[in-house]
Design a protein around this motif. Structure first.
Motif, PDB file in Angstrom:
ATOM      1  N   ARG A 167      -2.974   3.160 -17.390  1.00 45.02           N
ATOM      2  CA  ARG A 167      -2.782   4.222 -16.413  1.00 45.02           C
ATOM      3  C   ARG A 167      -2.823   5.583 -17.106  1.00 45.02           C
ATOM      4  O   ARG A 167      -2.253   5.774 -18.174  1.00 45.02           O
ATOM      5  CB  ARG A 167      -1.437   4.026 -15.715  1.00 45.02           C
ATOM      6  CG  ARG A 167      -1.188   4.991 -14.579  1.00 45.02           C
ATOM      7  CD  ARG A 167       0.132   4.673 -13.923  1.00 45.02           C
ATOM      8  NE  ARG A 167       0.443   5.620 -12.871  1.00 45.02           N
ATOM      9  CZ  ARG A 167       1.598   5.643 -12.223  1.00 45.02           C
ATOM     10  NH1 ARG A 167       2.528   4.758 -12.508  1.00 45.02           N
ATOM     11  NH2 ARG A 167       1.823   6.527 -11.276  1.00 45.02           N
ATOM     12  N   ASP A 241       0.255  12.547 -12.658  1.00 44.61           N
ATOM     13  CA  ASP A 241      -0.135  12.010 -11.364  1.00 44.61           C
ATOM     14  C   ASP A 241       1.023  12.122 -10.386  1.00 44.61           C
ATOM     15  O   ASP A 241       2.056  12.724 -10.692  1.00 44.61           O
ATOM     16  CB  ASP A 241      -0.664  10.580 -11.495  1.00 44.61           C
ATOM     17  CG  ASP A 241       0.415   9.568 -11.889  1.00 44.61           C
ATOM     18  OD1 ASP A 241       1.621   9.899 -11.847  1.00 44.61           O
ATOM     19  OD2 ASP A 241       0.054   8.432 -12.249  1.00 44.61           O
ATOM     20  N   GLU A 242       0.884  11.554  -9.199  1.00 47.24           N
ATOM     21  CA  GLU A 242       1.886  11.748  -8.152  1.00 47.24           C
ATOM     22  C   GLU A 242       3.245  11.182  -8.534  1.00 47.24           C
ATOM     23  O   GLU A 242       4.270  11.591  -8.010  1.00 47.24           O
ATOM     24  CB  GLU A 242       1.427  11.104  -6.846  1.00 47.24           C
ATOM     25  CG  GLU A 242       1.317   9.588  -6.911  1.00 47.24           C
ATOM     26  CD  GLU A 242       1.031   8.979  -5.553  1.00 47.24           C
ATOM     27  OE1 GLU A 242       1.973   8.839  -4.776  1.00 47.24           O
ATOM     28  OE2 GLU A 242      -0.133   8.652  -5.278  1.00 47.24           O
ATOM     29  N   ASP A 243       3.270  10.246  -9.490  1.00 46.03           N
ATOM     30  CA  ASP A 243       4.528   9.666  -9.949  1.00 46.03           C
ATOM     31  C   ASP A 243       4.960  10.231 -11.294  1.00 46.03           C
ATOM     32  O   ASP A 243       5.773   9.626 -11.985  1.00 46.03           O
ATOM     33  CB  ASP A 243       4.407   8.148 -10.037  1.00 46.03           C
ATOM     34  CG  ASP A 243       4.083   7.537  -8.696  1.00 46.03           C
ATOM     35  OD1 ASP A 243       4.770   7.879  -7.716  1.00 46.03           O
ATOM     36  OD2 ASP A 243       3.146   6.729  -8.613  1.00 46.03           O
ATOM     37  N   ARG A 525       4.447  -0.973  -9.556  1.00 42.56           N
ATOM     38  CA  ARG A 525       3.378  -0.787 -10.539  1.00 42.56           C
ATOM     39  C   ARG A 525       3.657  -1.549 -11.829  1.00 42.56           C
ATOM     40  O   ARG A 525       2.748  -2.028 -12.483  1.00 42.56           O
ATOM     41  CB  ARG A 525       3.201   0.709 -10.837  1.00 42.56           C
ATOM     42  CG  ARG A 525       2.573   1.472  -9.691  1.00 42.56           C
ATOM     43  CD  ARG A 525       2.220   2.897 -10.091  1.00 42.56           C
ATOM     44  NE  ARG A 525       1.483   3.555  -9.022  1.00 42.56           N
ATOM     45  CZ  ARG A 525       2.030   4.250  -8.060  1.00 42.56           C
ATOM     46  NH1 ARG A 525       3.347   4.380  -8.017  1.00 42.56           N
ATOM     47  NH2 ARG A 525       1.301   4.815  -7.113  1.00 42.56           N
ATOM     48  N   ASP A 585       8.730   3.434  -7.139  1.00 40.78           N
ATOM     49  CA  ASP A 585       7.938   3.307  -5.924  1.00 40.78           C
ATOM     50  C   ASP A 585       7.681   1.837  -5.647  1.00 40.78           C
ATOM     51  O   ASP A 585       7.237   1.089  -6.531  1.00 40.78           O
ATOM     52  CB  ASP A 585       6.611   4.051  -6.072  1.00 40.78           C
ATOM     53  CG  ASP A 585       6.801   5.551  -6.116  1.00 40.78           C
ATOM     54  OD1 ASP A 585       7.902   6.022  -5.769  1.00 40.78           O
ATOM     55  OD2 ASP A 585       5.852   6.250  -6.500  1.00 40.78           O
ATOM     56  N   THR A 614       0.187   4.273  -3.286  1.00 41.10           N
ATOM     57  CA  THR A 614       0.001   5.721  -3.357  1.00 41.10           C
ATOM     58  C   THR A 614       0.340   6.369  -2.018  1.00 41.10           C
ATOM     59  O   THR A 614       0.143   5.780  -0.955  1.00 41.10           O
ATOM     60  CB  THR A 614      -1.443   6.069  -3.738  1.00 41.10           C
ATOM     61  OG1 THR A 614      -2.322   5.500  -2.767  1.00 41.10           O
ATOM     62  CG2 THR A 614      -1.785   5.510  -5.109  1.00 41.10           C
ATOM     63  N   SER A 615       0.817   7.591  -2.063  1.00 43.13           N
ATOM     64  CA  SER A 615       1.327   8.268  -0.866  1.00 43.13           C
ATOM     65  C   SER A 615       0.264   8.495   0.189  1.00 43.13           C
ATOM     66  O   SER A 615       0.556   8.476   1.388  1.00 43.13           O
ATOM     67  CB  SER A 615       1.947   9.616  -1.258  1.00 43.13           C
ATOM     68  OG  SER A 615       3.044   9.426  -2.115  1.00 43.13           O
ATOM     69  N   LYS A 647       9.076   5.513  -1.479  1.00 41.90           N
ATOM     70  CA  LYS A 647       8.791   6.406  -2.602  1.00 41.90           C
ATOM     71  C   LYS A 647      10.101   6.997  -3.102  1.00 41.90           C
ATOM     72  O   LYS A 647      10.987   7.326  -2.310  1.00 41.90           O
ATOM     73  CB  LYS A 647       7.853   7.527  -2.170  1.00 41.90           C
ATOM     74  CG  LYS A 647       6.539   7.051  -1.564  1.00 41.90           C
ATOM     75  CD  LYS A 647       5.621   6.443  -2.596  1.00 41.90           C
ATOM     76  CE  LYS A 647       5.015   7.506  -3.489  1.00 41.90           C
ATOM     77  NZ  LYS A 647       3.990   6.936  -4.398  1.00 41.90           N
TER      78      LYS A 647
END
Length: 656
Positions: A167, A241-243, A525, A585, A614-615, A647
């Motif tokens: 990732r 990234d978003e996380d 994940r 998440d 993913t959101s 989330k």
């Protein structure tokens, strides 16, 4: 081949509509307002959101020692006139439209080359490079694939890196070469938050900074064989990234990022871990954040050459992490979080069955390496969002649907200039009915409605219901159906009943109850897909008694239920109840056996479930795709699925 943007189904190149879900392949929905927009536009005409397939194009020379004499200018001159509006393209096939002026090609003499934004006007069309990479994964070894004619040398490093499934790796989309020029198309990440910006925030914790250092060391180990460690020595190359996981925009192969006046003697110089330490020093300088004493000592030892290997750095970071927890006085006055990070081990009060883990997925390395001895410490996180979707289908062979589900989600938000809090609770019920003509449908509906009414009166506090409250709820549902059976004098197979799987969420606390063979799965994940419930059936009962699985399921009654809601009085059922915590998440999946039979989820979770974490993934579309998947591989029974996406984010609190 056209890949549907909604369901990822592969369609022939000449099709206008997806054969699987019916979506128009030339359009997609705006990510913000849901308006239909063409694939070949960058922004939504309604809300202005950027939702086109923007890529970063890197253009470099094959050989830095050659001059630019004779370089083709075809990159500049491909254009088309639409209503007096001229569009320039990067390629002769007119797929990649330039979104900004192309710099002078003589800048390619810089080792960094040039990079510009382009719009992929055919985002559903699989690229030749993507086809090669897919073929490589299925049929060929990496070494044989990267030698294929036509793949630029620079692309080989991206392919090799991407094959490790780590990732944060730069994702290559397309590549070609012409007249000594290499063109590489990468995922656009510049709109993500930069590491430096996040580092400068007062709310960023010491543990987070240690985690990013550790993630850099993992990148170092993976990039070293590719001679690409210079990719880690440029701050502008790091994004989150978003996380908040560390990601790279691009690779720098065998050299530093530099300006036109680069030093050719440095082209073959190997970067050292001292260079990495210098970057870490630079992070603190640019952010004006104070280094606590132990990290100061680490950086000083790096500068003086007292740390010899990347593994030595990792060991020191692990020690620092533990020290941070054990002696918080050293960090007095800083805004820190003493407990674990989002990426740390998820803690549950009950064991679960791990169905599959990707051993090559190093996104769990932080938890496994830095926090290996600290797995019992609860992560200080809070729920940031809760989404859900449910769908049911009769299947291909049944004339009516005896499944039923219920969803109740409540979310309250309080936002102030300096803080934002969210409180959420959710009740999710799935039942698979049985017993006589239409009786199963009656039983499943009775169970769902009884439980919804029950928890309205017995879940009034802002905490997860106790084991006893949940147990009594299941017993109440059983008694309701049992009473109907008794009043109607039903007997034998005419006695109606239902399976039950129940999920309760209060903030990041989770309660689970189940009776029968409907299931709850959990997807994260780090852990992949886990089966949380164990079926109440004869085969599983025999396994619990020590019988080998092959022997247990060789019985003709192996799949007969040992428990169900309604056929018998409450003394005959013992619901399984367990409690979990949401520490990262998470996607919860409630399913009837029409979807779980034949290991359909286990075999296809990476393609049909993992993207839904993913959101911006649409759960309504995702759950319908699961139904289609079950009809494709099963279809013998009713099919129901409920998806719940939780989330989370780190708790922000000041250290007194």
């Amino acid at each position: 081949m056209l890949i549907c943007h909604e369901c990822q189904f592969e369609n022939p190149s000449n099709h206008k509509f997806c054969q699987n879900c019916g979506s128009l392949l030339s359009q997609r929905l705006c990510c913000e307002c849901g308006t239909n927009i063409a694939n070949n536009v960058e922004k939504c005409h309604e809300c202005g959101a950027v939702c086109g397939a923007v890529r970063i194009a890197l253009i470099t020379k094959n050989d830095l020692q050659q001059d630019l004499v004779g370089v083709s200018l075809e990159l500049r001159t491909t254009k088309v006139d639409h209503s007096s509006m001229i569009c320039h393209y990067l390629d002769s096939q007119k797929r990649y439209q330039l979104l900004e002026p192309l710099p002078p090609l003589d800048e390619i003499s810089n080792p960094e080359g040039i990079h510009i934004r382009v719009l992929d006007c055919q985002p559903n069309q699989i690229t030749p490079l993507q086809a090669i990479i897919t073929n490589q994964a299925q049929n060929l070894s990496p070494s044989s694939m990267i030698d294929r004619e036509g793949i630029p040398p620079l692309a080989q490093a991206y392919i090799a890196m991407q094959s490790q499934n780590y990732r944060g790796t730069p994702k290559i989309h397309d590549a070609w070469q012409q007249d000594g020029i290499q063109v590489i198309l990468l995922q656009y990440r510049s709109h993500w938050q930069s590491l430096l910006t996040f580092w400068q925030e007062d709310s960023t914790t010491s543990l987070q900074r240690l985690e990013y250092f550790y993630q850099m060391t993992i990148f170092w180990e993976k990039l070293a064989p590719l001679n690409a460690c210079y990719s880690l020595l440029e701050l502008s190359n790091f994004f989150l990234d978003e996380d908040k996981f560390l990601s790279l925009q691009r690779l720098y192969i065998g050299r530093k990022k530099s300006t036109k006046e680069f030093n050719r003697q440095e082209l073959n110089k190997t970067p050292s871990i001292q260079d990495l330490g210098e970057l870490w020093q630079n992070l603190f300088r640019k952010s004006q954040q104070t280094k606590f004493s132990s990290i100061f000592d680490l950086l000083a030892d790096l500068e003086q050459g007292k740390i010899g290997t990347i593994r030595d750095i990792q060991s020191r970071l692990a020690d620092l992490s533990q020290k941070l927890r054990e002696n918080t006085s050293e960090f007095a006055g800083q805004n820190i979080i003493e407990e674990n990070l989002i990426h740390s081990e998820s803690i549950t009060t009950e064991t679960v069955t791990v169905l599959q883990q990707d051993k090559n997925n190093d996104t769990r390395t932080i938890a496994n390496a830095i926090y290996e001895d600290l797995a019992t410490i609860t992560t200080p996180i809070e729920l940031s969002n809760l989404d859900d979707a449910g769908y049911t289908n009769a299947g291909k062979q049944r004339t009516h649907n005896e499944d039923c589900f219920g969803i109740e989600t409540q979310i309250s938000k309080v936002e102030l200039p300096t803080s934002r809090t969210i409180a959420a609770r959710g009740l999710y019920i799935l039942c698979d009915g049985m017993g006589g003509h239409s009786s199963g449908e009656v039983a499943s509906n009775l169970a769902v409605n009884t439980l919804k009414d029950y928890f309205q009166f017995h879940w009034t506090e802002k905490k997860i219901p106790s084991r006893e409250v949940i147990y009594q709820g299941v017993i109440t549902a059983n008694q309701t159906i049992y009473d109907v059976n008794q009043n109607d004098a039903r007997c034998g197979v005419d006695r109606m009943g239902t399976t039950l799987v129940l999920l309760i969420i209060q903030d990041n606390k989770v309660g689970v109850a189940h009776v029968g063979d409907s299931r709850l799965y959990r997807l994260t994940r780090r852990q992949g897909l886990e089966q949380i419930t164990v079926d109440h059936e004869v085969g599983q009962r025999e396994i619990s008694r020590g019988v080998e699985p092959d022997i247990a399921y060789a019985r003709p009654d192996a799949y007969q239920l040992t428990q169900a809601i309604g056929p018998r009085d409450s003394t005959s059922i013992t619901p399984d109840i367990k409690f979990l915590e949401i520490n990262e998440d998470t996607l919860f999946i409630l399913v009837s056996d029409g979807l779980s039979d034949n290991d359909v989820l286990v075999k296809h979770w990476e393609t049909h479930l993992f993207p839904l974490l993913t959101s911006n993934a649409n759960l309504d579309i995702g759950v319908k795709n699961l139904i289609d998947l079950a009809n494709q591989y099963n279809g013998h029974d009713n099919i129901t699925a409920v998806l719940v996406r939780a989330k989370v984010r780190l708790v922000r609190r000041n250290q007194s």
